[in-house]
Design a protein around this motif. Structure first.
Motif, PDB file in Angstrom:
ATOM      1  N   LEU A 151       2.862  -6.287  -7.158  1.00 37.85           N
ATOM      2  CA  LEU A 151       3.411  -7.345  -7.741  1.00 37.85           C
ATOM      3  C   LEU A 151       3.096  -7.799  -9.300  1.00 37.85           C
ATOM      4  N   MET A 152       3.441  -7.900  -9.897  1.00 36.19           N
ATOM      5  CA  MET A 152       3.246  -8.665 -11.351  1.00 36.19           C
ATOM      6  C   MET A 152       4.102  -9.814 -11.686  1.00 36.19           C
TER       7      MET A 152
ATOM      8  N   ALA B  85      -3.150  -2.688 -14.510  1.00 35.18           N
ATOM      9  CA  ALA B  85      -2.391  -3.698 -15.141  1.00 35.18           C
ATOM     10  C   ALA B  85      -2.723  -4.931 -14.385  1.00 35.18           C
ATOM     11  N   ILE B  86      -2.829  -5.086 -12.996  1.00 33.87           N
ATOM     12  CA  ILE B  86      -3.160  -6.229 -12.329  1.00 33.87           C
ATOM     13  C   ILE B  86      -4.802  -6.581 -12.124  1.00 33.87           C
ATOM     14  N   GLY B  87      -5.552  -5.754 -12.593  1.00 30.62           N
ATOM     15  CA  GLY B  87      -6.950  -5.929 -12.421  1.00 30.62           C
ATOM     16  C   GLY B  87      -7.340  -5.745 -11.002  1.00 30.62           C
ATOM     17  N   ALA B  88      -6.966  -4.727 -10.307  1.00 30.99           N
ATOM     18  CA  ALA B  88      -7.345  -4.704  -8.999  1.00 30.99           C
ATOM     19  C   ALA B  88      -8.455  -4.176  -8.516  1.00 30.99           C
ATOM     20  N   PRO B  89      -9.147  -4.553  -7.622  1.00 27.80           N
ATOM     21  CA  PRO B  89     -10.558  -4.041  -7.287  1.00 27.80           C
ATOM     22  C   PRO B  89     -10.198  -2.959  -6.266  1.00 27.80           C
ATOM     23  N   VAL B  90     -11.400  -2.300  -6.060  1.00 29.03           N
ATOM     24  CA  VAL B  90     -11.415  -1.330  -5.170  1.00 29.03           C
ATOM     25  C   VAL B  90     -11.140  -1.745  -3.571  1.00 29.03           C
ATOM     26  N   ASP B  91     -10.315  -1.071  -2.764  1.00 25.53           N
ATOM     27  CA  ASP B  91     -10.218  -1.745  -1.265  1.00 25.53           C
ATOM     28  C   ASP B  91     -11.106  -0.881  -0.574  1.00 25.53           C
ATOM     29  N   GLU B  92     -12.195  -1.680  -0.320  1.00 21.85           N
ATOM     30  CA  GLU B  92     -13.434  -0.675   0.223  1.00 21.85           C
ATOM     31  C   GLU B  92     -13.100  -0.338   1.740  1.00 21.85           C
ATOM     32  N   GLU B  93     -12.146  -1.099   2.418  1.00 21.92           N
ATOM     33  CA  GLU B  93     -11.785  -0.795   3.901  1.00 21.92           C
ATOM     34  C   GLU B  93     -11.084   0.556   3.854  1.00 21.92           C
ATOM     35  N   VAL B  94     -10.409   0.809   2.750  1.00 24.79           N
ATOM     36  CA  VAL B  94      -9.727   2.068   2.695  1.00 24.79           C
ATOM     37  C   VAL B  94     -10.392   3.027   2.284  1.00 24.79           C
ATOM     38  N   LEU B  95     -11.452   2.800   1.340  1.00 16.17           N
ATOM     39  CA  LEU B  95     -12.247   3.822   0.796  1.00 16.17           C
ATOM     40  C   LEU B  95     -13.145   4.473   1.960  1.00 16.17           C
TER      41      LEU B  95
ATOM     42  N   GLY C 202      -4.216  -4.489  -3.510  1.00 14.46           N
ATOM     43  CA  GLY C 202      -3.132  -5.125  -4.174  1.00 14.46           C
ATOM     44  C   GLY C 202      -1.975  -4.051  -4.711  1.00 14.46           C
ATOM     45  N   VAL C 203      -2.494  -2.809  -4.529  1.00  8.97           N
ATOM     46  CA  VAL C 203      -1.663  -1.788  -4.767  1.00  8.97           C
ATOM     47  C   VAL C 203      -1.185  -0.910  -3.782  1.00  8.97           C
ATOM     48  N   THR C 204       0.268  -0.803  -3.381  1.00 11.37           N
ATOM     49  CA  THR C 204       0.725  -0.254  -2.135  1.00 11.37           C
ATOM     50  C   THR C 204       1.327   1.043  -2.445  1.00 11.37           C
ATOM     51  N   ALA C 205       0.841   1.977  -1.408  1.00 15.79           N
ATOM     52  CA  ALA C 205       1.512   3.365  -1.649  1.00 15.79           C
ATOM     53  C   ALA C 205       2.902   3.655  -0.833  1.00 15.79           C
ATOM     54  N   VAL C 206       3.710   4.274  -1.350  1.00 17.48           N
ATOM     55  CA  VAL C 206       5.054   4.472  -0.486  1.00 17.48           C
ATOM     56  C   VAL C 206       4.861   5.697   0.265  1.00 17.48           C
ATOM     57  N   PRO C 207       5.038   5.720   1.729  1.00 18.46           N
ATOM     58  CA  PRO C 207       4.959   6.955   2.462  1.00 18.46           C
ATOM     59  C   PRO C 207       6.082   7.707   1.552  1.00 18.46           C
ATOM     60  N   PRO C 208       5.459   9.249   1.645  1.00 12.97           N
ATOM     61  CA  PRO C 208       6.303  10.261   0.756  1.00 12.97           C
ATOM     62  C   PRO C 208       7.639  10.528   1.278  1.00 12.97           C
TER      63      PRO C 208
ATOM     64  N   ASP D 126      15.859  -9.392  -8.745  1.00 12.86           N
ATOM     65  CA  ASP D 126      14.890 -10.390  -8.650  1.00 12.86           C
ATOM     66  C   ASP D 126      13.270 -10.260  -8.392  1.00 12.86           C
ATOM     67  N   GLY D 127      13.261  -9.002  -8.206  1.00 14.93           N
ATOM     68  CA  GLY D 127      11.930  -8.222  -8.245  1.00 14.93           C
ATOM     69  C   GLY D 127      11.368  -8.055  -6.811  1.00 14.93           C
ATOM     70  N   ARG D 128      12.269  -8.479  -5.791  1.00 17.13           N
ATOM     71  CA  ARG D 128      12.026  -8.052  -4.408  1.00 17.13           C
ATOM     72  C   ARG D 128      12.011  -6.742  -4.246  1.00 17.13           C
ATOM     73  N   SER D 129      11.719  -6.230  -3.274  1.00 15.64           N
ATOM     74  CA  SER D 129      11.561  -4.625  -2.622  1.00 15.64           C
ATOM     75  C   SER D 129      11.585  -4.345  -1.311  1.00 15.64           C
TER      76      SER D 129
END
Length: 613
Positions: free
Chosen positions: A122-123, A139-149, A170-176, A185-188
């Protein structure tokens, strides 16, 4: 923001204004919606993006695909709804993102193997998509998600459904197998675009489908002429690609890296293949002529999208890119995905017992002979019938168990989930908490059959590796292609009956049947596979001091995720066990990824050190 190729996809509405303001100054390419608003922004080479436009729709193909704008426009035809977009891609060969803009709505998808991924963030409240998660993170200045790391330290790497989590908060992966639909309106929201095919085709019919799909996949690599290069390891996967490429309009250069083990027969089979390809230019590289695994572990560390175990090959990949670029290659073909799709794990026996019980005894007998497997423990394993969610729940609880030699074959949904022995208790608790949350959601397997689920999971793992390898070699001037992981190839392979894909005695019977008449018969008769464990241990011995020095200042240790004293002790053992070597690759991937970043990791406040297991 990475300096190499990238793209972002924006909604067709005023909600995209903030994203445009952020991304446009960093982009040198722009493609507009029908409204005139920016649709695609980024940086890419000529020929990487093909766009078609009609009165009602626009579609873009980004990646390896030889379709022209005129051909794509004809395929787009009278499409006036997003639901109809997928039929445009049906006749296309290659590996690419497919992006559409119809009536103000946007649809973005990658590939089923994950070689092409889609991420979104989201921006200013509007969804923006990209083929790279680090583009959005920057682009959004996201930090590393340590839980996922932490979960990337697992020997198995990413596992469904946790594999669908991004390592950037803050960055979401779409399943392949899903596409992303972005509203004006920016919703998804997500929609499924691909379903694992039912394995119902007989071998002969499936072989013909695979022959056509793999030929078209390789044709998409050679269609531009010039020079292409390819691995010629001596295995059937790489040999098939080389012989298919030799029929195309491009000049072919092959490369073979000789192993250190004298009993490794890959070199013999590679020489036989070279003799049958007299028109190609062949290169053979010895152990002392090129970097070994783990060379260059001290960096420098170029920006990496996410952690990947192939970082241990950084110097080897750079050397490959240099050699093949000097030979004139514009694209390098590799057989990644062949083992995952053209072989079947013994788990197919678990499916066969239930689906075709009359056929099972002969296959069980062959398995026992071929792998010297006692019958009784095999029958016990075949009788187990847990669901995927139940298997995952049990696997999570055993995450920190010490590895033991298996006493009976595994027919489980996946490999054991093991954290490295040097993972701290806090790291184990964090990983276990995240997986428990995934289990609580009642995850379904990727396919109802265990062997089919495993094939898709392993293909996704291979796809993630190819994506990162391609980013590394493209940076060195030589893009990579893995035709075995192209969507039509994957579809064709997974459509064949499991027991026929496995075979009772033959090696890769599906690929062998598909390549009959295209690859010389003596090469198709090979039933062995090269082993490179000797090479791995030689590399580890040569670069042990560098690895020890690297982890002396470990960022993972600074985050409280690994105990370097335990890791040091494991590295100093004269001959580390195989599970140590596997864990080392994943840990090295996470460590070097952190070092490639300029931002600190996010320390989650929701995972206190004292949380119970």
């Amino acid at each position: 923001m990475p300096s190499e190729e990238w793209f972002a996809v924006l909604p067709d509405g005023p909600a995209a204004l903030a994203a445009v303001c952020t991304l446009r100054p960093r982009a040198d390419r722009i493609v507009a919606h029908d409204s005139g608003r920016p649709w695609l922004l980024g940086r890419w080479a000529d020929g990487q993006v093909t766009v078609a436009r009609t009165r009602k729709a626009r579609i873009a193909v980004i990646g390896r695909c030889s379709v022209t704008a005129a051909e794509l426009t004809a395929l787009l035809g009278q499409v006036d709804d997003l639901a109809e977009v997928e039929r445009v891609a049906r006749p296309l060969a290659g590996s690419f993102h497919l992006i559409a803009s119809v009536g103000g709505r946007v649809r973005v998808r990658g590939s089923a193997s994950g070689v092409r991924r889609v991420f979104h963030a989201l921006m200013d409240g509007a969804t923006v998509a990209s083929g790279r998660c680090d583009v959005l993170a920057a682009a959004i200045g996201a930090p590393v998600d340590e839980e996922v790391l932490v979960t990337r330290l697992l020997a198995a790497g990413a596992v469904h459904p946790v594999e669908e989590r991004s390592t950037w908060r803050g960055v979401t992966a779409v399943p392949p197998d899903h596409c992303l639909v972005i509203e004006p309106d920016g919703r998804s929201g997500l929609r499924r675009w691909w379903t694992v095919p039912e394995p119902v085709l007989p071998l002969a019919e499936g072989a013909e489908a695979l022959r056509q799909a793999l030929s078209a996949a390789v044709d998409s690599c050679t269609a531009g002429g010039g020079t292409v290069s390819a691995d010629l390891s001596g295995g059937l996967d790489s040999a098939s690609l080389c012989f298919l490429a030799a029929h195309g309009p491009a000049r072919l250069v092959t490369t073979h890296r000789r192993g250190a083990d004298p009993v490794n027969s890959d070199a013999v089979w590679a020489e036989r293949a070279r003799a049958a390809l007299p028109e190609a230019e062949h290169h053979s590289v010895g152990q002392e002529e090129a970097p070994l695994w783990f060379a260059g572990v001290h960096g420098p560390y170029p920006p990496l999208e996410e952690p990947g175990a192939w970082v241990r090959d950084t110097a080897r990949l750079a050397d490959l890119a240099r050699r093949m670029s000097m030979a004139g290659s514009r694209l390098h073909l590799a057989g990644h995905g062949g083992d995952e799709l053209f072989s079947v794990t013994p788990r197919y026996l678990h499916d066969l017992v239930r689906e075709h019980p009359a056929k099972a005894p002969a296959h069980i007998h062959s398995h026992c002979i071929r792998f010297r497997q006692p019958l009784r423990p095999l029958l016990r394993a075949l009788a187990e019938h847990t669901t995927y969610a139940d298997w995952l729940r049990l696997a999570v609880e055993e995450m920190d168990a010490l590895p033991t030699a298996p006493t009976e074959p595994s027919m489980a949904w996946g490999p054991a989930l093991r954290m490295p022995p040097w993972a701290t208790p806090e790291a184990v608790r964090t990983a276990r908490t995240l997986f428990r949350e995934a289990v609580a959601a009642g995850p379904e397997p990727l396919a109802p059959y265990r062997a089919q689920h495993t094939a898709v999971q392993y293909a996704r793992t291979a796809g993630a590796a190819v994506r990162r390898i391609d980013q590394a070699t493209t940076r060195s001037g030589l893009p990579q292609a893995a035709p075995c992981l192209d969507d039509p190839v994957m579809e064709a392979a997974l459509s064949v009956r499991l027991h026929e894909r496995a075979g009772r005695t033959a090696h890769k019977p599906l690929l062998t049947a598909a390549m009959d008449g295209l690859v010389p018969a003596p090469l198709l008769a090979r039933t062995s596979k090269g082993d490179y464990s000797t090479d791995f241990y030689i590399a580890l011995a040569r670069h042990r001091a560098e690895l020890l020095e690297l982890f002396d200042g470990s960022l993972l240790a600074g985050m409280g995720l690994i105990d370097t004293s335990v890791l040091r002790a494991a590295l100093l053992v004269p001959h580390p066990t195989p599970h140590i070597v596997t864990h080392l690759s994943q840990t090295l991937a996470c460590e070097t990824w952190l070092r490639s970043l300029n931002r600190p990791a996010h320390r989650p406040t929701s995972t206190p050190t004292g949380r119970a297991r």
